[in-house]
Design an enzyme around this catalytic site. Structure first.
Site, short mmCIF file in Angstrom:
data_model
loop_
_atom_site.label_atom_id
_atom_site.label_comp_id
_atom_site.label_asym_id
_atom_site.label_seq_id
_atom_site.Cartn_x
_atom_site.Cartn_y
_atom_site.Cartn_z
N CYS A 1 0.87 -1.19 0.00
CA CYS A 1 0.00 0.00 0.00
C CYS A 1 0.90 1.23 0.00
CB CYS A 1 -1.00 -0.02 1.16
SG CYS A 1 -0.26 -0.02 2.80
N ASN B 1 2.14 1.46 4.42
CA ASN B 1 2.41 0.19 5.12
C ASN B 1 2.05 0.26 6.61
OD1 ASN B 1 5.27 -2.00 5.77
ND2 ASN B 1 3.20 -2.56 5.25
N CYS C 1 -1.73 0.82 7.34
CA CYS C 1 -3.18 0.53 7.43
C CYS C 1 -3.58 -0.71 6.66
CB CYS C 1 -3.99 1.74 6.91
SG CYS C 1 -3.76 3.24 7.88
N ARG C 2 -3.57 -0.65 5.31
CA ARG C 2 -4.14 -1.73 4.51
C ARG C 2 -3.22 -2.94 4.37
NH1 ARG C 2 -5.16 2.01 -0.50
NH2 ARG C 2 -3.31 2.92 0.50
N SER C 3 -1.97 -2.72 3.95
CA SER C 3 -1.13 -3.90 3.67
C SER C 3 -0.76 -4.71 4.93
CB SER C 3 0.10 -3.55 2.82
OG SER C 3 0.93 -2.63 3.46
N ASP D 1 -8.29 3.72 0.92
CA ASP D 1 -7.40 4.08 2.01
C ASP D 1 -8.23 4.57 3.20
OD1 ASP D 1 -5.50 5.07 3.66
OD2 ASP D 1 -4.48 6.26 2.13
P1 4NP Z 1 -1.92 2.82 4.00
O1 4NP Z 1 -2.60 4.17 4.53
O2 4NP Z 1 -1.32 3.16 2.65
O3 4NP Z 1 -3.08 1.87 3.88
O4 4NP Z 1 -0.91 2.43 5.03
C1 4NP Z 1 -1.91 5.39 4.68
C2 4NP Z 1 -1.12 5.58 5.77
C3 4NP Z 1 -0.47 6.79 5.95
C4 4NP Z 1 -0.62 7.79 5.00
C5 4NP Z 1 -1.41 7.59 3.89
C6 4NP Z 1 -2.06 6.38 3.74
N1 4NP Z 1 0.02 9.06 5.19
O5 4NP Z 1 -0.19 9.95 4.38
O6 4NP Z 1 0.80 9.19 6.14
#
Ligand code: 4NP
Length: 161
Positions: A14, A17, A19-21, A130
């Site tokens: 993702c 790294n 939330c989703r992955s 997201d």
């Molecule tokens: P992820 O979500 O890609 O599912 O881990 C996010 C986590 C952090 C951020 C964006 C998306 N950020 O902008 O910090």
């Protein structure tokens, strides 16, 4: 016991790294374990960005996974490394179209990439959205999407074996 050469290697990707992955990683590992396939798989996750390198998953991902008896607390975020990850992982699974595009820009062969949600036979929606900027409920929705997609991914890998 399978040797590394005999293992199926799967990398969930993702943006951050956190939330989703990590959730996808935990759900897929759990599914593999409950199918008594632990030795046959090498599973990891990473992000295309480095903002959260070294951090544990988002507390909302940890809490959502825990409600389903999946422990994410040992995971730590890392950035995708084209030099090692492209060679190491047979299946590279981005969560959304932006991650997919970024992985291609980083040199990942298209043949190695499959969007996570393409493994969910119940939807044509392409992306795992997201949940980072939304409320806690978004994490349970993402969990459910990932649960369906992980089952489809395992079925797909078994079909190809
Ligand atoms: P992820 O979500 O890609 O599912 O881990 C996010 C986590 C952090 C951020 C964006 C998306 N950020 O902008 O910090």
């Amino acid at each position: 016991m399978s040797t590394p050469q005999q293992q199926t290697s799967v990398l969930f990707v993702c943006l951050g790294n956190i939330c989703r992955s990590p959730l996808a990683h935990g759900i897929f590992q759990h599914l593999v374990n409950t199918n008594n396939l632990t030795d046959h798989y090498q599973i990891d996750s990473c992000g295309t960005a480095s903002y959260h390198t070294g951090n544990p998953p988002d507390p909302r991902s940890i809490q959502t996974a825990a409600l389903h008896n999946i422990d994410l607390t040992a995971q730590r975020a890392r950035q995708f490394d084209p030099l090692t990850d492209i060679e190491r992982f047979a299946w590279i699974i981005p969560m959304d179209a932006a991650n997919h595009r970024d992985l291609i820009k980083l040199g990942t062969p298209k043949s190695r990439l499959r969007l996570m949600r393409s493994f969910d036979p119940t939807t044509t929606a392409p992306d795992i959205p997201d949940p980072y900027y939304g409320g806690d409920g978004g994490f349970e929705q993402v969990y459910q999407m990932l649960q369906h997609a992980c089952q489809g991914l395992l079925d797909s890998i078994k079909d190809q074996a």
